[in-house]
Design a protein around this motif. Structure first.
Motif, PDB file in Angstrom:
ATOM      1  N   VAL A  37      18.250 -10.544  62.482  1.00 38.81           N
ATOM      2  CA  VAL A  37      19.022 -10.461  61.636  1.00 38.81           C
ATOM      3  C   VAL A  37      20.438 -11.031  60.933  1.00 38.81           C
ATOM      4  O   VAL A  37      20.191 -11.244  59.965  1.00 38.81           O
ATOM      5  CB  VAL A  37      18.940  -9.243  62.635  1.00 38.81           C
ATOM      6  N   ASP A  38      21.052 -11.104  61.930  1.00 33.06           N
ATOM      7  CA  ASP A  38      22.533 -11.189  61.952  1.00 33.06           C
ATOM      8  C   ASP A  38      22.282 -12.927  60.975  1.00 33.06           C
ATOM      9  O   ASP A  38      22.647 -13.053  60.166  1.00 33.06           O
ATOM     10  CB  ASP A  38      23.405 -11.441  63.070  1.00 33.06           C
TER      11      ASP A  38
ATOM     12  N   ALA B   6      21.668 -12.869  57.406  1.00 35.73           N
ATOM     13  CA  ALA B   6      22.831 -12.035  57.116  1.00 35.73           C
ATOM     14  C   ALA B   6      23.990 -13.173  57.004  1.00 35.73           C
ATOM     15  O   ALA B   6      24.330 -13.470  55.771  1.00 35.73           O
ATOM     16  CB  ALA B   6      23.402 -11.306  58.208  1.00 35.73           C
ATOM     17  N   ASN B   7      24.169 -14.041  58.141  1.00 34.31           N
ATOM     18  CA  ASN B   7      25.706 -14.822  57.835  1.00 34.31           C
ATOM     19  C   ASN B   7      24.538 -16.419  56.999  1.00 34.31           C
ATOM     20  O   ASN B   7      25.263 -17.185  56.379  1.00 34.31           O
ATOM     21  CB  ASN B   7      25.480 -15.841  59.387  1.00 34.31           C
TER      22      ASN B   7
ATOM     23  N   PHE C 118      21.773  -0.571  52.167  1.00 39.12           N
ATOM     24  CA  PHE C 118      21.231   0.613  52.240  1.00 39.12           C
ATOM     25  C   PHE C 118      21.307   1.863  51.605  1.00 39.12           C
ATOM     26  O   PHE C 118      22.128   1.658  51.095  1.00 39.12           O
ATOM     27  CB  PHE C 118      22.239   0.567  53.888  1.00 39.12           C
TER      28      PHE C 118
ATOM     29  N   PHE D 107      35.921  -3.223  60.129  1.00 37.58           N
ATOM     30  CA  PHE D 107      34.780  -3.843  59.994  1.00 37.58           C
ATOM     31  C   PHE D 107      34.480  -4.625  59.002  1.00 37.58           C
ATOM     32  O   PHE D 107      33.933  -6.044  58.905  1.00 37.58           O
ATOM     33  CB  PHE D 107      33.742  -2.757  59.406  1.00 37.58           C
TER      34      PHE D 107
ATOM     35  N   SER E  70      32.632 -13.379  61.074  1.00 37.51           N
ATOM     36  CA  SER E  70      30.723 -13.445  61.503  1.00 37.51           C
ATOM     37  C   SER E  70      30.356 -14.941  60.600  1.00 37.51           C
ATOM     38  O   SER E  70      30.197 -15.952  61.339  1.00 37.51           O
ATOM     39  CB  SER E  70      30.273 -12.453  61.598  1.00 37.51           C
TER      40      SER E  70
ATOM     41  N   LEU F 225      31.449 -10.514  50.835  1.00 38.62           N
ATOM     42  CA  LEU F 225      30.364 -11.182  51.413  1.00 38.62           C
ATOM     43  C   LEU F 225      29.492 -12.713  50.873  1.00 38.62           C
ATOM     44  O   LEU F 225      29.468 -13.756  50.987  1.00 38.62           O
ATOM     45  CB  LEU F 225      29.265 -10.679  52.900  1.00 38.62           C
TER      46      LEU F 225
ATOM     47  N   TYR G 277      22.646  -2.230  61.283  1.00 36.32           N
ATOM     48  CA  TYR G 277      23.933  -1.865  60.171  1.00 36.32           C
ATOM     49  C   TYR G 277      24.487  -2.969  60.700  1.00 36.32           C
ATOM     50  O   TYR G 277      24.826  -3.944  59.282  1.00 36.32           O
ATOM     51  CB  TYR G 277      24.194  -0.710  60.293  1.00 36.32           C
ATOM     52  N   CYS G 278      25.398  -3.291  61.550  1.00 37.01           N
ATOM     53  CA  CYS G 278      26.486  -4.411  61.284  1.00 37.01           C
ATOM     54  C   CYS G 278      25.511  -5.849  61.604  1.00 37.01           C
ATOM     55  O   CYS G 278      26.009  -6.158  61.305  1.00 37.01           O
ATOM     56  CB  CYS G 278      26.764  -3.575  63.114  1.00 37.01           C
ATOM     57  N   MET G 279      24.830  -5.825  62.916  1.00 36.13           N
ATOM     58  CA  MET G 279      23.749  -7.501  62.663  1.00 36.13           C
ATOM     59  C   MET G 279      23.562  -7.646  61.009  1.00 36.13           C
ATOM     60  O   MET G 279      24.243  -8.740  60.369  1.00 36.13           O
ATOM     61  CB  MET G 279      22.749  -6.739  63.378  1.00 36.13           C
ATOM     62  N   GLN G 280      22.768  -6.965  60.130  1.00 35.18           N
ATOM     63  CA  GLN G 280      22.855  -6.955  58.963  1.00 35.18           C
ATOM     64  C   GLN G 280      23.954  -7.586  58.094  1.00 35.18           C
ATOM     65  O   GLN G 280      24.358  -8.363  57.137  1.00 35.18           O
ATOM     66  CB  GLN G 280      22.200  -5.523  58.013  1.00 35.18           C
ATOM     67  N   ARG G 281      25.117  -7.198  58.727  1.00 36.02           N
ATOM     68  CA  ARG G 281      26.752  -7.517  58.386  1.00 36.02           C
ATOM     69  C   ARG G 281      26.841  -9.053  58.895  1.00 36.02           C
ATOM     70  O   ARG G 281      27.927  -9.147  58.831  1.00 36.02           O
ATOM     71  CB  ARG G 281      27.610  -6.459  58.067  1.00 36.02           C
ATOM     72  N   GLY G 282      26.145  -9.720  59.196  1.00 27.78           N
ATOM     73  CA  GLY G 282      26.343 -11.011  59.503  1.00 27.78           C
ATOM     74  C   GLY G 282      26.754 -10.893  61.907  1.00 27.78           C
ATOM     75  O   GLY G 282      26.744 -11.443  62.158  1.00 27.78           O
ATOM     76  N   LEU G 283      27.189  -9.733  62.091  1.00 23.30           N
ATOM     77  CA  LEU G 283      27.459 -10.238  63.547  1.00 23.30           C
ATOM     78  C   LEU G 283      26.391  -9.901  64.688  1.00 23.30           C
ATOM     79  O   LEU G 283      25.257  -9.550  63.989  1.00 23.30           O
ATOM     80  CB  LEU G 283      28.167  -8.003  64.135  1.00 23.30           C
ATOM     81  N   ASN G 284      26.402 -10.675  65.146  1.00 21.30           N
ATOM     82  CA  ASN G 284      25.342 -10.691  66.616  1.00 21.30           C
ATOM     83  C   ASN G 284      25.512  -9.443  67.600  1.00 21.30           C
ATOM     84  O   ASN G 284      26.311  -8.943  67.247  1.00 21.30           O
ATOM     85  CB  ASN G 284      25.994 -12.310  67.511  1.00 21.30           C
ATOM     86  N   SER G 285      24.402  -9.537  68.295  1.00 20.97           N
ATOM     87  CA  SER G 285      24.054  -8.145  68.723  1.00 20.97           C
ATOM     88  C   SER G 285      25.516  -7.817  70.274  1.00 20.97           C
ATOM     89  O   SER G 285      26.106  -6.832  69.887  1.00 20.97           O
ATOM     90  CB  SER G 285      22.876  -8.148  69.723  1.00 20.97           C
TER      91      SER G 285
END
Lengths: 249, 485
Positions: A72-73, A76-77, A84, A98, A105, A162, B437-445
């Motif tokens: 997932v990340d 995104a990256n 959403f 945030f 990230s 982003l 949601y957080c990971m969709q913004r690029g944060l790893n788990s």
């Protein structure tokens, strides 16, 4: 940019996507329209890498990479962004913190150092202003006690910060009044350029008056049943999903 | 074998490099043999050149300890502790002649603190924090003493206070936690090695955050810290305590006693970040942390506030409490307790309302991951004369994964009909949608978990002094590494 071939996806044994094909090139804006339960949101979640979906068949190529190999990340990256339909509330986490964490990230992924505090402050101030987001809101907890419109603006703010290559907007227009719809659409239009792409998922043609798509697709029962240009959206508005789906099949 | 080699060997044997602060400093120890008996109590007292009244006090405590059973109310699985298998005193050899300034301190010790991110010299200059460093039971450095003494503030080790301020120590030591309170309290009273002593005179507001860093650094050394803080009338002090401990193979016993006394109109704020070695992922080798912390709001309008972030130890047993004796006095307890892997924590507070118009507030956040168990246990006791008193309690538990447990055990006893007691409790699992949601913004788990959990704890963390809060946030995230995905 994004090339989806013969995609079959199920949730707990129930088939949702049923041989979906979709190809989006750089610089294009595609609209995906369909009734409830047609698989629109499933497609957006599946592309983002959410758990709980099972792929039975098909492939997804994203900028020459197999999208399904990425977490997932990582997706995104690599520039895949999902705005959403129901943005999550994260209590205790200040919105601006945030945003900074998300930016850093991505920068880390790109091998860049963390964003300079002053640079971040300037960036966020100018972008928030354009979306009519107050600095008070940036100090509040992310999405907590936000109105529906504020949540959607927040999604577009994150998108603009982003600067993604491929943005998916999942029913961003739902719950928006006409002013918020205009502000959100202007935000999206400003981001449009020859290098990025958008997939705009919506029920209504109304949004497409503001964000003019290059292509319009109609999804029913988990696959695209008809594609065309903006005029298809107008036709749909006039005739309704049922009739269009019928004539297409 | 040098301590460092020994530790490296143990670490390799455990095959566990997860503990970020798991290293040991090469300092020669002096220590008497293992075991607990009257001779050891006498040995400790004589090593510290204590006056006879203190030795007598210790011996009395030791005889009480021998007669008392171990407390057993907690929801903890505590292995049988062989008290004879521990060392009860050790002090770094280089401290035989006490250093006059930091320059004289063993560079190895200073290096250890640097690894922990506590450059004492920088703290002195930049942060304005006076640090009374406890390294293996003996205070090795006390800074800012001079500036503080100009205000009449006494900030020293409890050993020094026993020598230089016997009237204060005699008057207050054991006055909040009687030696016969329970067996760990009695044990500490018998064999306490060192700790901090603070006295804030009448009308003085302590200008800096007083801070002590505890650290266990010798094999099998039971740590028995003793801290006593007295805030005289109309005074204020904020005290910080932080702990990290190096990797160890065998379980280590830690039973600290902390007593606070607030006189009329005085306020004491006591903050703790506790990160003792929790054991490896199978729970082997962690610290047993049996702490007794209690504050007495003796004067009218006095206030005591406890803030704690508990992330370490194999077993945590700890209930920082307030005795609200003075009219209008206030007690607060803000707690974050994180347990991961096989850690166990049974923690909470006791608020004893005795005076009129007393109020207390309890905010507890328990986070449990892996196969850990986390219990909040709290007592709110409103006595018959405590008219118009109030308490508000909020206990939230967050579960990460399917194998951990969270338990809330509130005891509420009210003998006064004018008083009001409120209790709210929630238990929830970490929200997968938030993580996505957080990971969709690029944060790893791991970053996503850290962010969400820090948000969950915010109400507590915001009560920590600034520099401590930053450290605590990092610790919260580090403690939960590997708990998701």
């Amino acid at each position: 940019m994004l090339n989806i071939k013969d995609l079959h996806v199920s949730i707990e044994g129930k088939k949702i996507l049923n041989g979906l094909n979709l190809s989006i090139n750089k610089g294009e804006v595609h609209a995906l329209m369909g009734p409830n339960g047609s698989g629109k949101s499933t497609l957006s979640y599946f592309l983002s890498g959410k758990d709980g979906y099972e792929i039975e068949k098909g492939s997804i190529d994203y900028n020459g990479k197999n999208l399904l190999d990425l977490e997932v990340d990582e997706r995104a990256n690599e520039g895949l962004f999902l705005a959403f339909q129901y943005p999550m509330e994260i209590p205790g986490v200040q919105t601006s913190f945030f945003l900074k964490t998300a930016i850093n990230s991505k920068r880390k992924h790109q091998g860049l150092p963390e964003i300079d505090a002053l640079e971040f402050a300037k960036l966020i101030k100018s972008q928030a202003q354009e979306l009519d987001i107050s600095s008070d809101m940036l100090r509040r907890d992310l999405n907590v006690n936000y109105s529906g419109g504020e949540k959607k603006k927040q999604e577009i703010l994150q998108m603009s910060l982003l600067n993604p290559a491929m943005s998916i907007l999942d029913e961003t227009d739902s719950g928006l009044d006409i002013d918020a719809l205009r502000i959100v659409s202007e935000g999206v239009n400003k981001l449009r350029n020859k290098d990025n792409s958008f997939l705009v998922i919506t029920h209504y043609q109304r949004l497409l008056n503001y964000i003019k798509p290059d292509y319009v697709h109609i999804i029913a029962d988990g696959k695209i049943v008809k594609s065309g240009d903006f005029s298809l959206a107008l036709e749909l508005e006039e005739k309704g999903y049922e009739e269009i789906s019928k004539t297409a099949q | 074998m040098a301590a460092t080699e020994q530790t490296i060997k143990q670490v390799n044997k455990l095959g566990n490099s997860d503990y970020k602060y798991g290293f040991s400093t090469d300092v020669d120890d002096i220590k008497p043999p293992k075991g607990l008996n009257e001779d050891i109590v006498k040995y400790i007292s004589s090593q510290k050149n204590e006056p006879e009244w203190m030795l007598d006090w210790r011996l009395k405590a030791f005889s009480v300890f021998n007669k008392m059973p171990k407390p057993d109310w907690a929801k903890l699985d505590i292995p049988d502790i062989d008290f004879q298998d521990y060392y009860y005193y050790s002090s770094p050899k280089s401290l035989k002649d006490k250093p006059k300034s930091l320059d004289e301190i063993d560079p190895e010790i200073l290096k250890t603190y640097e690894k922990l991110g506590i450059p004492i010299k920088e703290q002195e200059k930049l942060a304005g924090v006076a640090v009374d460093v406890v390294f293996d039971s003996v205070s090795v450095a006390t800074t800012y003493k001079k500036q503080l003494s100009e205000l009449g503030i006494i900030f020293c080790s409890i050993s020094e206070a026993t020598k230089n301020h016997p009237e204060l120590v005699k008057k207050y030591l054991g006055s909040v936690i009687p030696i016969a309170d329970h067996s760990f309290a009695a044990l500490n009273s018998a064999v306490f090695t060192d700790g901090s002593f603070v006295y804030i005179p009448e009308g003085v507001r302590c200008p800096v955050e007083l801070s002590t860093y505890f650290r266990i650094n010798a094999m099998n050394t039971g740590q028995f810290e003793r801290t006593l803080i007295i805030a005289d009338k109309n005074s204020y002090v904020s005290y910080l305590e932080g702990c990290t401990a190096p990797m160890r193979d065998e379980s280590q016993l830690h039973a600290a006693n902390v007593e606070l006394v607030a006189l009329e109109n005085a306020e004491i704020k006591y903050s703790t970040v506790q990160n003792w070695y929790p054991g490896d992922s199978e729970g082997k080798g962690g610290i047993y942390n049996f702490v007794t912390k209690r504050g007495a709001c003796r004067g009218n309008n006095s206030k005591i506030s406890w803030t704690q972030v508990e992330t370490g130890s194999a077993i945590t047993w700890k209930y920082p409490s307030c005795i609200l004796q003075g009219d209008n006095s206030k007690g607060e307890f803000y707690s974050v307790a994180i347990t991961n892997n096989r850690q166990q924590a049974d923690t909470g507070t006791k608020m004893i309302h005795i005076g009129k118009n007393t109020s207390s507030k309890i905010i507890s956040k328990g986070i449990s991951a892996g196969k850990a168990n986390n219990t909040y246990r709290g007592l709110v006791n409103i006595q018959s004369k405590a008219s118009n008193s109030r308490n508000f309690t909020q206990c939230d538990s967050l579960l990460i994964g399917n194998e951990c447990g969270a338990h809330t055990v509130p005891y509420i006893e009210s003998s006064n009909s004018d008083s009001m007691v409120e209790h709210e409790a929630t238990t929830s699992k970490i929200n997968e949608e938030q993580l996505f949601y957080c990971m969709q913004r690029g944060l790893n788990s791991e970053d996503a978990v850290g962010l969400i959990v820090n948000g969950f704890c915010k109400e507590v963390l915001q009560h920590l002094p600034m520099e401590f809060a930053v450290e605590a946030q990092k610790l919260v995230a580090i403690s939960l590494e590997g708990s998701v995905g």
